[in-house]
Structures are given as C-alpha cells and as structure tokens.
Design an enzyme around this catalytic site. Structure first.
Site, mmCIF file in Angstrom:
data_model
loop_
_atom_site.group_PDB
_atom_site.id
_atom_site.type_symbol
_atom_site.label_atom_id
_atom_site.label_comp_id
_atom_site.label_asym_id
_atom_site.label_seq_id
_atom_site.Cartn_x
_atom_site.Cartn_y
_atom_site.Cartn_z
ATOM 1 C CG ASN A 136 45.835 54.119 38.303
ATOM 2 O OD1 ASN A 136 44.904 53.532 38.849
ATOM 3 N ND2 ASN A 136 46.490 53.602 37.280
ATOM 4 C CG HIS A 138 43.107 50.802 38.254
ATOM 5 N ND1 HIS A 138 44.380 50.288 38.098
ATOM 6 C CD2 HIS A 138 42.624 50.231 39.391
ATOM 7 C CE1 HIS A 138 44.633 49.456 39.077
ATOM 8 N NE2 HIS A 138 43.592 49.408 39.880
ATOM 9 C CD GLU A 143 46.046 50.845 34.777
ATOM 10 O OE1 GLU A 143 45.390 51.427 35.661
ATOM 11 O OE2 GLU A 143 47.129 50.301 35.013
#
Ligand code: GLP
Length: 245
Positions: A136, A138, A143
């Site tokens: 994602n 990160h 995050e």
C-alpha cells in the site's frame, strides 16, 4: 532520488549490501537503521558474508530497527526483532550495547516512542536507512495518510498491511497495530535506500516514482529526499517507462 535497476534480486541485494559496507567504511561510528521483510533478507545475508570476508569493523556503529508489530513476543519468528537478530545482528556479531529495537511488548507505548526519538536526537541524524515498501506504499508502518512531520508513533495497520503481514507468521496472531519511526525521521536520514523486488512490487514502484508526491502514498515521498536511492530488480521496475542503471 536516484533509481538503480538490476537484473535480478541477487544483483540488487549485492549492490545494497555494498552500499551499507561503504557507509560503514567511511563512517565507522554510523547510526544505521534497518527495515525487515522479505526484501532485505538477502541484502543482510550478503552484508554479513562480505563483512566477514573483508573484515569490516561494525564495533563503533549503532543500529536501530525501523518498526515492530505491537503485542507480539520477540521470540515469535515473525517479529522484526527476531528477523533482525537472525539475519543481521547475530551474523555480524553486533554487541547488544550497539542495538536499539522497538519493544513490541512495551507496557508504555508512548515512552517506547520517546526512547527511540531521544536516541535519534542524541546519536543522529541517521546516517543510513534501509527501507522496503509495502503493497500500500507504506514505509515502515507509516501507513497511507500518515503525517509527514511524524516521529516514532503507534500505527493502526490498514487492511492491506494486516493481510500481507500474515506471511511472516506461522501462527494465527493478531497484527492490528505497529510501532514505527515516523516519516520525518525517514526523510531526515542522510542516505535513504529503498529496495524492492519482484513483479508484485511493479505497480507500487510505478506509483512511488511516477505519480504525485503525497503522504497518501508514503513511498512517493522518496522523490523529495535529496539523497535517496531506489534499488529494484528488473521485475519491480517493469512498469516504469524509463529504466536507468
Ligand atoms: C512490512 C514492514 C516494512 C517492510 C514492508 C515490505 O509490513 N513493516 O518495514 O519494508 O512491509 O515487506 P516485504 O519486504 O516483505 O515486501
């Protein structure tokens, strides 16, 4: 940011290990920060082998961990603690006095973050930081949406991280939260080395380097770092239009 692509995972890992060794040769008392995950494992193996062969002196370095799963014992083979000891710290015979890793079982998470922040303030800036990249985008457990000014903090892990993270654990453990250095500390590293390999990372790398810089995709911030190197194998770079070597 400089992009370097290599034929395969071996060549990329070897180049990454060389960079770390080069840093320690130039600055024996360097503050080094290491990520975990499948990506850097071979880098650390090669680093340990070559350092032994070339008698690289790590006795003055200080090593810190980038992140950790919260609420899981360090004996668990899936933890960052276990990983770093197995693949890096033991093979390099690093003395415990030269290491600081997040304690995933800390009874006081705020103090745990403060301890890491104070250590970086005292010994820093981080001379060399190795990071991977999550599916994602990160970095560590920063995050999507994490404040770019963040220091060490506790992160609520998003669905992708929780799902992908299962691959590290033999048992069915709850991986809902992590503790991580913040984006500010990542961006303040003197040298930031991001590594990524394999076809599945191709869309992630494409988004990191060719789309807009935003904390909604933390890996894209690497474009803004003045001394960052992104190393990939050909597979991870396969969705990029321009390949550099
Ligand atoms: C994990 C870690 C990161 C790591 C990333 C990529 O969740 N928190 O520090 O860099 O995801 O892992 P891998 O190398 O296994 O793809």
């Amino acid at each position: 940011m400089e992009l370097k692509t290599y034929q395969d995972y071996n060549a990329m890992s070897s180049a990454a290990a060389d960079m770390i060794i080069d840093c320690v040769r130039k600055k024996p008392q360097a503050l080094l920060c290491f990520a975990t995950g499948d990506t850097p494992r071979l880098t650390y193996q090669i680093l340990a082998e070559n350092s032994k062969r070339d008698k690289i002196d790590f006795s003055k370095c200080f090593m810190i961990g980038l992140d950790e799963w919260l609420g899981i014992s360090p004996d668990n083979t899936g933890t960052c603690h276990h990983f770093l000891h197995t693949w890096l710290l033991q093979p390099l015979s690093i003395d415990p006095s030269q290491i600081h890793l997040f304690d995933g079982l800390t009874p006081n998470e705020e103090e745990e973050c403060e301890r890491m922040n104070n250590l970086i303030t005292k010994k820093g800036p981080i001379d060399f930081m190795v990071v991977g990249v999550g599916m994602n985008g990160h970095i560590g457990f920063n995050e999507p949406g994490t404040d770019i000014e963040s220091l060490a903090h506790v992160a609520i892990l998003d669905h992708t991280t929780r799902t992908v993270g299962k691959k590290y654990f033999r048992d069915d453990v709850q991986i809902n939260r992590g503790i991580t250095l913040g984006l500010k500390q990542v961006m303040q590293a003197e040298t930031l080395l991001m590594i990524a390999n394999g076809k599945k990372k191709a869309p992630v790398i494409k988004q990191a380097v060719s789309e807009k810089i935003s904390n909604s995709f933390p890996a894209s911030l690497i474009q803004r770092h003045s001394n960052a190197i992104l190393m990939t194998d050909n597979e991870a770079a396969s969705e990029l239009e321009i390949l550099q070597t």
